[in-house]
Design an enzyme around this catalytic site. Structure first.
Site, PDB file in Angstrom:
ATOM      1  CG  ASP A  50      -2.000  -1.044   1.161  1.00  0.00           C
ATOM      2  OD1 ASP A  50      -2.357  -1.444   0.041  1.00  0.00           O
ATOM      3  OD2 ASP A  50      -2.495  -1.460   2.227  1.00  0.00           O
ATOM      4  CE1 TYR A  62       3.506  -6.616   4.431  1.00  0.00           C
ATOM      5  CE2 TYR A  62       2.922  -8.827   5.137  1.00  0.00           C
ATOM      6  CZ  TYR A  62       3.010  -7.869   4.147  1.00  0.00           C
ATOM      7  OH  TYR A  62       2.586  -8.166   2.875  1.00  0.00           O
ATOM      8  CG  ASP A 103      -4.662   2.816   5.284  1.00  0.00           C
ATOM      9  OD1 ASP A 103      -5.211   3.929   5.186  1.00  0.00           O
ATOM     10  OD2 ASP A 103      -4.523   2.057   4.317  1.00  0.00           O
ATOM     11  NE  ARG A 134      -5.162  -1.897   3.652  1.00  0.00           N
ATOM     12  CZ  ARG A 134      -6.122  -1.855   2.742  1.00  0.00           C
ATOM     13  NH1 ARG A 134      -7.165  -1.054   2.901  1.00  0.00           N
ATOM     14  NH2 ARG A 134      -6.079  -2.609   1.668  1.00  0.00           N
TER      15      ARG A 134
END
Length: 307
Positions: free
Chosen positions: A50, A78, A92, A183
């Site tokens: 993203d 991540y 987000d 997310r």
């Protein structure tokens, strides 16, 4: 007098660039920028990040693009900061806050909730995603104020660990299967804690066998006097596959697409069946499947030019 526009001649560039994608760039924007710097003819990335996210974005050039699918299928790791108590429409920091709640959670509660999300779980893809419905990305419907029903998808959270908690910020490390939306994971954790949440930051640290070591920023790439020297070899994408070494005669037959009965040849083969990377000396020839009776079936082959 109008002059004809001269078409830029691109170079045949082969290799992998481990890019540290900056905030604000889409994965495609970063790819286009790097492709221009390297003057590469053919390029592709290995799964989107993203725009608000940073971190490891492996970019494939030339022959490496043949193997990019392997990283699309690979597990990813991540580090993310989850902002508890605020829910946004995108999940987000790029979205609008749509709900605010008090945050009164303990470390004990956090650990208990994280345990619920380890292993196989079901996720409903977010409306703000590139998944398509009737040929149009879901985010276009979302921007028009339309919410569509989405089927839950099965993903696997291999690792979910608490790094730090400084209310309302929850820092986590996540290793997950392909198709996982961090997310959505952050939002679902927030809901399980009773306060809602959105992602404040997201950084990818590993894709398959590739790690942050030797990553380079776009600015450093642009400033480097010899940017081609920053490319890793094509087989960096295949480091998790066992290697098979062929002699010159077998290599010629392999590159012609022939299946090889390695059990009858003086070739050392891996003990387990499955996908392998194939070499002549130190030259990668491609990938193959090693099957029963040590039959080597060519899969994706490297195209060689010149001698």
């Amino acid at each position: 007098m109008n002059q004809a526009k001269v078409k830029r001649v691109r170079d045949l560039v082969d290799g992998v660039l481990l890019l540290d994608k900056p905030v604000g760039f889409s994965s495609n924007d970063a790819l286009i920028k790097a492709k221009r710097v390297l003057n590469a003819k053919k390029a592709g990335h290995t799964g989107t990040l993203d725009p608000f996210a940073t971190g490891l974005l492996p970019l494939c050039f030339g022959e490496a693009t043949k193997f990019s699918q392997d990283l699309l299928e690979a597990d990813k790791t991540y580090e993310t900061v989850v902002h508890l108590g605020q829910t946004t429409d995108t999940g987000d920091t790029e979205g609008e806050v749509i709900d605010t709640r008090d945050v009164n959670v303990t470390l004990e509660q956090i650990h208990a909730v994280l345990a619920q999300f380890r292993g196989p779980i079901a996720q409903v893809p977010p409306m703000y995603s590139a998944l398509k419905r009737d040929g149009k990305p879901l985010y276009e419907y979302a921007r028009a104020g339309i919410t569509l029903e989405r089927e839950a998808r099965n993903v696997i959270i291999h690792k979910l660990e608490l790094i730090a908690y400084d209310a309302p910020m929850l820092t986590l490390s996540v290793t997950c299967s392909k198709g996982t939306y961090i997310r959505v994971l952050g939002q679902d954790i927030g809901e399980a804690l009773g306060c809602g949440a959105h992602l404040n930051a997201l950084r990818r640290t590993q894709v398959g066998p590739l790690t942050m070591e030797n990553m380079i920023t776009l600015d450093a790439l642009i400033a480097h006097p010899e940017p081609l020297s920053l490319l890793a070899p094509v087989d960096a994408l295949l480091a998790s596959f066992p290697a098979v070494q062929l002699n010159a005669e077998l290599a010629k037959r392999f590159l012609n697409g022939q299946r090889l009965a390695l059990g009858k040849e003086a070739v050392t083969v891996p003990s387990a069946e499955g996908r392998v990377r194939v070499y002549l000396d130190d030259k990668l020839l491609g990938t193959a499947t090693l099957g029963e009776y040590s039959i080597l079936a060519p899969e994706r082959l490297i195209a060689f030019t010149g001698n």
